[in-house]
Design an enzyme around this catalytic site. Sequence first.
Site, PDB file in Angstrom:
ATOM      1  CD  GLN A  75      -3.088  -0.384  -0.051  1.00 22.38           C
ATOM      2  OE1 GLN A  75      -3.062   0.761  -0.475  1.00 22.38           O
ATOM      3  NE2 GLN A  75      -3.914  -1.299  -0.543  1.00 22.38           N
ATOM      4  CB  SER A  76       4.263   1.958  -1.226  1.00 20.94           C
ATOM      5  OG  SER A  76       5.049   3.107  -1.470  1.00 20.94           O
TER       6      SER A  76
END
Length: 315
Positions: A75-76
């Site tokens: 989920q960067s």
Amino acid sequence: MRSLDRFPRVSLGVFPTPIQKLENISALLHTNVYVKRDDLTGLGLGGNKIRKLEFLLADAGEKGAQVVFTTGGAQSNHAMLTAAAAGKLGLRAILVLKKRGVTECLGNQLLEKLMGTDVRFVDTDDYGDIYAEMDRIGAGLGVPYYKIPCGGSNALGSLGYVDCAREIAGQGIHFDHIVCAEGSGGTMAGLALGAKLFLPGTRVHGMMVDSDPFDVITPALMRKAAELLETPVEITPEDYRLRDMCGPGYAIPSEAGNAAISLMAEREGLFLDPVYTGKAFAGLVELAKEGVFTERDNVLFLHSGGAGGLFAGKL
Ligand SMILES: *Cc1c(COP(=O)(O)O)cnc(C)c1O
């Protein structure tokens, strides 16, 4: 000193970002709390990575790259924004992300799908393996490529936040304290170095949301950024303050972080995220409760973005 304006830079965002007073939270915490709206940097859903990418992608362009690689967790925010910026600049992005934490197509993964981003998941937690995988993919491309480290947190990327300190110096309010999240280190290192150069009397507090050795990482990055700027400053432990706000682990919501998210949403109508800004703001609340800020102090909270992650799962 080499001027920041002499580094190659692409324009991706809208600057300066606003500074706003949080009246309700100031009354509650008995100090003057302001927010620097780096959630409004103007590309994608905004966030701190835009400032770093202005320097990093200019460097990629100067080096003739046609493909940019970067990495991070599933989920960067950084990876998503790198893809958004690359698309705008006509570069191809390839994201090599850690497989751990991959869920349904939510949050930043949904945004990557909308952009048609080339995302590869690798089953490792070791960034050494990930950078090797980038070189393996890159060797097969037949065009020049450029690797951006996790979070964009090398010396060049952190210049984005040295520049942010310079921007704050021009916005007309003296801040006694600045509080930001520290996840890969570039934002904190840039702000702390920038404060030393442009904001005399301002103390910068990094709220650690991961368990890396930031007491080593922060001054090392500050020194490297100072070298790039050809400025002979000496970095001492007085130049950066660190606080552990990680809780149960990186990207795992904490009770204090969730309480801070609710406080900000209820009292100020602003949305923080569970991975970075919620935990960082919880740290600001703790410092206020410990009496670190006086009633007359001006305290600036860096809202570094993270909206994508807010829609990725449960609190
Ligand atoms: C990456 C990120 C941070 C942390 O910044 P670093 O420079 O990696 O320490 C803080 N907030 C948000 C929303 C981020 O995406």
